[in-house]
Design a protein around this motif. Sequence first.
Motif, PDB file in Angstrom:
ATOM      1  N   TRP A 168      -4.883  -0.964   4.338  1.00  0.00           N
ATOM      2  CA  TRP A 168      -4.337  -1.844   3.234  1.00  0.00           C
ATOM      3  C   TRP A 168      -5.380  -2.685   2.713  1.00  0.00           C
ATOM      4  O   TRP A 168      -5.639  -2.972   1.485  1.00  0.00           O
ATOM      5  CB  TRP A 168      -3.447  -3.015   3.821  1.00  0.00           C
ATOM      6  N   LEU A 169      -6.533  -2.946   3.441  1.00  0.00           N
ATOM      7  CA  LEU A 169      -7.727  -3.608   2.929  1.00  0.00           C
ATOM      8  C   LEU A 169      -8.456  -2.798   2.010  1.00  0.00           C
ATOM      9  O   LEU A 169      -8.886  -3.165   1.076  1.00  0.00           O
ATOM     10  CB  LEU A 169      -8.512  -4.058   4.233  1.00  0.00           C
ATOM     11  N   GLU A 170      -8.469  -1.395   2.366  1.00  0.00           N
ATOM     12  CA  GLU A 170      -9.102  -0.553   1.592  1.00  0.00           C
ATOM     13  C   GLU A 170      -8.438  -0.605   0.164  1.00  0.00           C
ATOM     14  O   GLU A 170      -9.079  -0.418  -0.934  1.00  0.00           O
ATOM     15  CB  GLU A 170      -9.163   0.796   2.265  1.00  0.00           C
ATOM     16  N   THR A 171      -7.118  -0.446   0.220  1.00  0.00           N
ATOM     17  CA  THR A 171      -6.400  -0.669  -1.101  1.00  0.00           C
ATOM     18  C   THR A 171      -6.857  -2.056  -1.817  1.00  0.00           C
ATOM     19  O   THR A 171      -6.846  -1.775  -3.055  1.00  0.00           O
ATOM     20  CB  THR A 171      -4.766  -0.670  -0.744  1.00  0.00           C
ATOM     21  N   THR A 172      -6.561  -2.819  -1.132  1.00  0.00           N
ATOM     22  CA  THR A 172      -7.115  -4.272  -1.712  1.00  0.00           C
ATOM     23  C   THR A 172      -8.471  -4.128  -2.520  1.00  0.00           C
ATOM     24  O   THR A 172      -8.556  -4.533  -3.489  1.00  0.00           O
ATOM     25  CB  THR A 172      -7.151  -5.398  -0.914  1.00  0.00           C
ATOM     26  N   SER A 173      -9.443  -3.664  -1.793  1.00  0.00           N
ATOM     27  CA  SER A 173     -10.784  -3.499  -2.236  1.00  0.00           C
ATOM     28  C   SER A 173     -10.896  -2.525  -3.347  1.00  0.00           C
ATOM     29  O   SER A 173     -11.659  -2.953  -4.295  1.00  0.00           O
ATOM     30  CB  SER A 173     -11.606  -3.045  -0.961  1.00  0.00           C
ATOM     31  N   SER A 211       5.481   5.524   1.126  1.00  0.00           N
ATOM     32  CA  SER A 211       6.005   4.365   0.801  1.00  0.00           C
ATOM     33  C   SER A 211       4.857   3.378   1.414  1.00  0.00           C
ATOM     34  O   SER A 211       4.981   1.829   0.901  1.00  0.00           O
ATOM     35  CB  SER A 211       7.412   4.152   1.553  1.00  0.00           C
ATOM     36  N   PHE A 212       4.083   3.480   2.189  1.00  0.00           N
ATOM     37  CA  PHE A 212       2.972   2.714   2.629  1.00  0.00           C
ATOM     38  C   PHE A 212       1.906   2.780   1.790  1.00  0.00           C
ATOM     39  O   PHE A 212       1.101   3.762   1.638  1.00  0.00           O
ATOM     40  CB  PHE A 212       2.596   2.996   4.135  1.00  0.00           C
ATOM     41  N   LEU A 213       1.366   1.527   1.137  1.00  0.00           N
ATOM     42  CA  LEU A 213       0.357   1.792   0.195  1.00  0.00           C
ATOM     43  C   LEU A 213      -1.170   1.851   1.086  1.00  0.00           C
ATOM     44  O   LEU A 213      -1.795   1.138   0.949  1.00  0.00           O
ATOM     45  CB  LEU A 213       0.693   0.758  -0.789  1.00  0.00           C
ATOM     46  N   PHE A 214      -1.468   2.899   1.762  1.00  0.00           N
ATOM     47  CA  PHE A 214      -2.605   2.957   2.425  1.00  0.00           C
ATOM     48  C   PHE A 214      -3.872   3.559   1.532  1.00  0.00           C
ATOM     49  O   PHE A 214      -3.368   4.748   0.962  1.00  0.00           O
ATOM     50  CB  PHE A 214      -2.594   3.861   3.617  1.00  0.00           C
ATOM     51  N   SER A 215      -4.938   2.941   1.399  1.00  0.00           N
ATOM     52  CA  SER A 215      -6.010   3.438   0.613  1.00  0.00           C
ATOM     53  C   SER A 215      -5.744   4.067  -0.473  1.00  0.00           C
ATOM     54  O   SER A 215      -6.116   5.421  -0.870  1.00  0.00           O
ATOM     55  CB  SER A 215      -6.740   4.327   1.405  1.00  0.00           C
ATOM     56  N   CYS A 216      -4.915   3.601  -1.397  1.00  0.00           N
ATOM     57  CA  CYS A 216      -4.458   4.242  -2.549  1.00  0.00           C
ATOM     58  C   CYS A 216      -4.783   3.495  -3.931  1.00  0.00           C
ATOM     59  O   CYS A 216      -4.990   2.112  -3.768  1.00  0.00           O
ATOM     60  CB  CYS A 216      -3.003   4.626  -2.775  1.00  0.00           C
ATOM     61  N   ASN A 217      -4.468   3.932  -5.149  1.00  0.00           N
ATOM     62  CA  ASN A 217      -4.696   3.341  -6.453  1.00  0.00           C
ATOM     63  C   ASN A 217      -3.464   2.729  -6.717  1.00  0.00           C
ATOM     64  O   ASN A 217      -2.414   3.398  -6.795  1.00  0.00           O
ATOM     65  CB  ASN A 217      -5.256   4.218  -7.503  1.00  0.00           C
ATOM     66  N   LEU A 218      -3.361   1.456  -7.189  1.00  0.00           N
ATOM     67  CA  LEU A 218      -2.105   1.055  -7.386  1.00  0.00           C
ATOM     68  C   LEU A 218      -1.531   0.987  -8.836  1.00  0.00           C
ATOM     69  O   LEU A 218      -0.661   0.226  -9.175  1.00  0.00           O
ATOM     70  CB  LEU A 218      -2.152  -0.757  -7.008  1.00  0.00           C
ATOM     71  N   LYS A 219      -2.347   1.474  -9.414  1.00  0.00           N
ATOM     72  CA  LYS A 219      -2.083   1.305 -11.088  1.00  0.00           C
ATOM     73  C   LYS A 219      -0.695   1.874 -11.498  1.00  0.00           C
ATOM     74  O   LYS A 219      -0.057   1.394 -12.146  1.00  0.00           O
ATOM     75  CB  LYS A 219      -3.304   2.174 -11.834  1.00  0.00           C
ATOM     76  N   GLU A 220      -0.393   3.232 -10.798  1.00  0.00           N
ATOM     77  CA  GLU A 220       1.012   3.525 -10.992  1.00  0.00           C
ATOM     78  C   GLU A 220       2.174   3.193 -10.121  1.00  0.00           C
ATOM     79  O   GLU A 220       3.183   3.376 -10.418  1.00  0.00           O
ATOM     80  CB  GLU A 220       1.030   5.083 -10.818  1.00  0.00           C
TER      81      GLU A 220
END
Length: 1706
Positions: A1194-1199, A1143-1152
Amino acid sequence: MVLRKLSKRDITTKLKAMQEFGTMCKEREAEVVKGVLPYWPRIYCKISLDHDRRVREATQQSFEQLILKVKKHLAPYLKSIMGYWLIAQCDTYSPAASAAELAFEKAFPSSKQPEALAFCKDEILNVLQDHLLKETPDTLSDPQTVPEEEREAKFFRILTCSLLALKKLLSMLPKKEMHSLEEKLMSLLSQNKFWKYSKHSIPQVRSAFFELASAFCQYLPELVKTEAPRVCPAILLSIDDSDAVVCPALWEAVLYAIATIEDCWSHVNAKKGVLPKLWTVLREGGRGLATIIYPNLLPFISKIPPGIAEPKLEYFRTFFSSIIQGLSSERAAASPSESSAIITAFMECLRFAILQKTEEEDDQRKIHQMLIYDQLIPLTDAVLKEPRLQNGPLFYQIAETLSSWEAKAELSNDDGTDEVFQKLLSNFWDHLLKMCVVHVDTLNADEKSLFAISAMLEILQNPKSATKPNNRKSLHIRFIEEDESERITENGKLTEVRNSDSEIQADLQHSSLLRKEPLENLVCNLGELSIVYVNEQKSEQHLKFLSALLNSFSSNRVFQVLLDQGNDASSAQAESQNEIKAYYESPSVQFLYMNLITWLKEDWRKDTHFLVDILYSVLNCCNSNNERKIILDDLTKMDLKWIIFLQIIQKACSSTTKLSLVSDWLKGDTLGERLVMLADDLCHLGLKPIAPTSESSSSERWTLLSLVLSQHIKNESLIGETFVERIIDKLQAALSKAKDLSEAGNTEPSVSFICDVASSFFSSVKGCLLMPSSEDLLLTIFQLCAQRQDATHLTDLLVCKLKHTWMSGVNSLVRQLRSVHRQSTFLRKSALWVKNQIQSSSLDVKSLQVLISAVSDLLSKLTEADGQSGYLVGAYVEEVTPDKTEWGKLRGSLPTEWMHKPLLEGRLSMNCEPLGSCVKLGGTTKLPGHLCTSALLSKMVLVVLENGIVCGDDDSERKKKDDIIAELLYSLQWIEELENPPYLLLEYLHMLEEMHITYEKFSTLSNTTSLQQTIFTRSEEHGRLWSLTMAKVIRAENTVSREMKQLFKTTEGFLPLTEGRLHTLQCLSPFLIEEEKKELVLHCVAKLMTCTQTKLSSIDGAFGCLSILNSCLNDRTTSVDCDHLLPGILKIIISWKNDNEDSFLFSCNLKETSAHLLGFNIEMIRYLPLLLKYSTAPLADSEWDFIMCSMLAWLETTSENRSLYHVPLVQIFACVSCDLASALSAYFEAAAPETTENLPVNLISEWKEFFSEGIHNLLLPLLVKVTGETKNASVGSFQNSVLTSLGEALTYISKDQLLNHKLPAKFVAGQKTNLPDKLQTLLNMLSPLLLFWARPVQISVYHMLYKLMPELPKFDDEDLKSYGDEEEELALSPPAALMSVLATQELLLENILECIPVGEFAVIQPLSDEFCLVLGYLLTWKLILAFFKAASSQLRVLYSQYLRRTKSLNKLLFHLFRLMPENPVFSGPTSEAPNKDTKTFFTEELHLDVKGTGGLSSQIPHLACSVYHITLKDLPAMVRLWWNSCEKRVFNVVDKFTSKYVSSVLSSQEISSVQTSTQLFNGMTVKARSAAREVIATYSVDDIFIELIIQLPSNYPLGSITVESGKRVGVAVQQWRNWMLQLSTYLTHQNGSIMEGLSLWKNNVDKRFEGVEDCMICFSVIHGSNYSLPKKACRTCKKKFHSACLYKWFTSSNKSTCPLCRETFF
């Protein structure tokens, strides 16, 4: 005291004293006032004759008050007062006389007045006789003190008053007292002095004398008769007195005298003394007094005895000739009243003379003949020739005279008077005929004379009208000029003059045969003469004369005469004439077909009125209405000019008799069809794109249409109803086409005329709007007015006209609906049309404004419908209002761009992608339908409320109004939430303000409680924008209602959470008090603790609770006492992570990733900074680890997901992640020692070494990538928000982290640089971003580069040593990356600012492209100046040389004087405690925050001032150079501005820097005096002692710094002067502070003492600008020079010889 003042000489004193006396009489007790009586007579007798009229008036008023107080106690003093009292009543100043009379009436009732006078008659007479016979000007006034003029004026006034007083006495005394007066009066009348008053030089005295003479004749006839020898000459011989004052009294006296004294003529010589004087007066026309003199002539001549009037013939001849001669005098002819009086007197006397019998019948005949032939006829002739006399009473008088003669001629008497009068009459008619023929029988007959003849004949024909002078005007026939006729009919309303034609007809039958026959003969003769002139000579004036004759004498006999006379035609014409004769019996109709139609068809005729009059004369002779209709239908079918029909109808409207002649024709089909065709032609005439035919003819046709539509007689239209409908249809069709025709020019006249016709139709015809066609016409006009002129292409004037037309139409409509209860199609259709307009999204602001104005005008008109207004207005509003689904559609079509701002600011939280219209607002020019609808309906609601109309049931009506205003507020909130609303919407807001369509206006007119409830309900139901609208209303009203608070009082209240409730609570939270917030937070925490894994990201689960929690914590205006709960929530979040890390969007691709999860993560990230900010309990090590690691993850996800930034929720995720990084950076940067003690041991070192590094290693490349991908900012606000948060986080980067960056290398070909590669790459990457079109990027880049600037100059220092001493001046560029950016900016800025004069303030719109450009330019300069400041003095010289060559600095200074405001006052929050000085942009520090959007408008001006300040401080010499080279105007502007705002700041900074300087000089001390703006340097070495005083100018640093000498010991004067000059040069030419200048100078002097020789060109050891020592030596004389000095020497002298020995220099 008061009485004493009355005897003073000064007028004002007397006047005030008298007024005071009157007041005292009124206010004091009667007893007190009685005490004055003994003194009063003496005072009164003197002061009532005073020269000043105000004093006399005041005296009488005070006397009245005295009388009212003392009443009968005045009696003992009456005799001494009465004479003067009577004189006062005859005062020539009427207010004084009235006041005296009033006092007299108050003293004696009218019945007692004669008695009172009789009681005092002797005393009165004594006073009057004294005044008339004894007194002189000198006895009445003191010759010593009163000027002669004043004395005489007073004397003559008293004389006049005394004569009048005697007359008054005679008129008021009782009869029985008269005899006792006679003796006294005899003595007066026997005095010659008395009779001389008839010849007195003052007219008032003469007038009074004659008035008195009349009174003597009236009251004492016997006495007069005895004095006849004196009376008669005194009166009769003055008969020629021509003074206007004297004349009325004189003639009264003359008539009294000749009536009272039978033998009066024996005392004067009438033939020599009296009559010649009278003839003279008459010949001169009464000398302007005809109205007074002439009415007395008849009584006068009737009293002249026969003996004097012999021979009668001559006597009468002289008398009448004199009168005629007098009439022709200019004065008499010019005044109608004078000439009337003369003519009336002439006719009266003539009738008197005719009636005089003489002995001889022959004499009588001669007299009669003379009177007719020599007097009456010439007088008539004179009147006919003189236009000013034609309107006089002569013709009426003649008619009256003839009537009396005819009456006598009809009575058969024995004495043969009937024959005498018959002869007299026939004589008169013969002579009259001859005279008229003379006037008519000439080709150039005078039109006015002919007109007078016809007028005279009409009056003679109808003597009855002579007794009705009020009818005279309407009976005169006038030939109105064309323009006048148009003026009358312009309004389409004809002045209806109803002559009593029927009465006239009746009178004609009664007129005697004696009149009828000669009159008709006369008319026939004149008509015969005229028709000849008309036929043979085409004489226009004869035709008009003929028309006038026929108008009064339309008989078949006259027409027959005309026909006979006009019959000499050619044979062809004769045939057709015979046909006509065979077909029509009546001569009048024959005349019509033979002559009149020919005349009517003549095109050259301008004026046809008189022909139409002839037509009416013909119709008058017809036998039946049917015959008349046939004739008129015939005429209608002929091709006659329209003006003829217009005149026929106009004349019919102005007289009932004429109307009855043509009414059948008016109602008939022939005319109706013709008019419908006319309407059609006219409408198409203007609408065809060709030039219309001549203006005047079309205007006549429009007038005709207007007349037949609007003129109603006895509530019936002139023409048939069906034709009226058809014409209106044509007009409506034409107008609706006018909308589509774009050539405005051609439609104009047509539309204008249709307006006029419609307007007069609407306003004058009852029931006109019950026709369907007229309602359609009204709708078309309304539509034209409710659209923009660009759309309709109508001019302002036309729109104004149209508006007036439909307003008058609606007025009539409202009146008619009041009487007929039925639905109006106009109202229904117009409402539907309006509804369609506003919902179609096709309107721009101007169109909407026009539409709203038109509709509110319509509503205001409807409100005037008494009784029905509520129903009408209610129904209209109802028709326009959309229903629920339509409102929904309108709201749905509003673009969803608004969501971005509230989502980003955390005011609303969403976990789904927003649905709805994705239209971009950028390029639209039309307003969304929702905005138009809500604005228009709100205006309607406000109009209804303003007029206090009640429409139907109260509650449902209120609900409807609330719904409308709620929609308006929704619209406004939508605009408010947009980040950069387009200009169109700003214009819309401005329009609402202008038209007063605001919530404030509504709240003043109505109670808003139910409206708030409506909005609250909608917020709870739908959330989103409704919730924001609710917050706005709460803020406006400043209260939260109970229903709103119910929502969170109980857990059930807001559970289950829906989006609507969530948003409502989020928007409510700022308005809650501490306890309520606490309650809400507790509810949320309780819910979070029980939240299951499945419900983490749902609204009714963790997501919703966290959102509410964040809202409550975020707005911390009040402190919520729940900080101890915050770490607990963190523990809950960590437990979720442990259970379910996905559930925590750590260093992931947000496309899906689902929107639910994004929303949930956003709220968690939002919570963490709040936790840091408010939590009081220390966090555990593991918790810190969770926070730090999560942040980086989270910043990695952002980047990694920068390609998805266009998705709103991803973008908000990126923003909050960066914000979390910023919050942590700020937390550690600002951590105080006591906080750090509570932190885990290694936390800070970990932060510095690992986490902080990690943040910037992710974010710096991200910035470069994002800005690289986004070339233009129009992708918009979305990117902007990420850039803001990203930039904010990057401002915390440290210098070391920057220098150790991990960016890929970037170099520019051909770039000169001494910098290491890593640093050069960084500059090359970041510098261009100063040009980026987004403020956050520019500011954050500036902050990063600013940290680098001090590091750069040292790399050039290394290089400096390698520069040789070349001859030419050296220059070195500041960092090339910055300079290339600057060059770009200069080019762009030049285009924007070059049109603005230097010194004028250019306003830059915040966040526009220009704003970013100027901001970047100023920031670049701030960096260059920071770089400059960090450089050593040798390097500065090289850099400044470079700036001078590129002219960059000059450009900057010119631009600054366009960007700095004229009055740079600082308005924001100031740093330190307030003091007396005003804050300016120069005294206040500028803080450039990435997020700080507050005060954007003042940011550029403040920044410009800041740059100017630094430039002056660090580059004073260069600014000075620039300033001295400016043109005069700029020079003055710069000087004034700098000395006013900057110099004081800089001086004080410079002085204080000297005071606080830590720099120590060996052998030199420096002190500063701030008050005197002085710096004192003392230099001592061995036994030498020097003191220098440096004085700063008032416009420092523009003006030159002066160096003065203090004490000096052991230095030669020449050397001393050299040194002072050097110091002065250093301070003027070096770009640095005073301390730097002093240190340079000291080095120079030290070198001197060390034995280094001066350069013999500049006489200084150290060079003034590049600080080098003399190194270049001459081989011959061995002297050394500075290379720069030599270079200058060689170039300026064009030689290469040594300055000293003149040998060639090698």
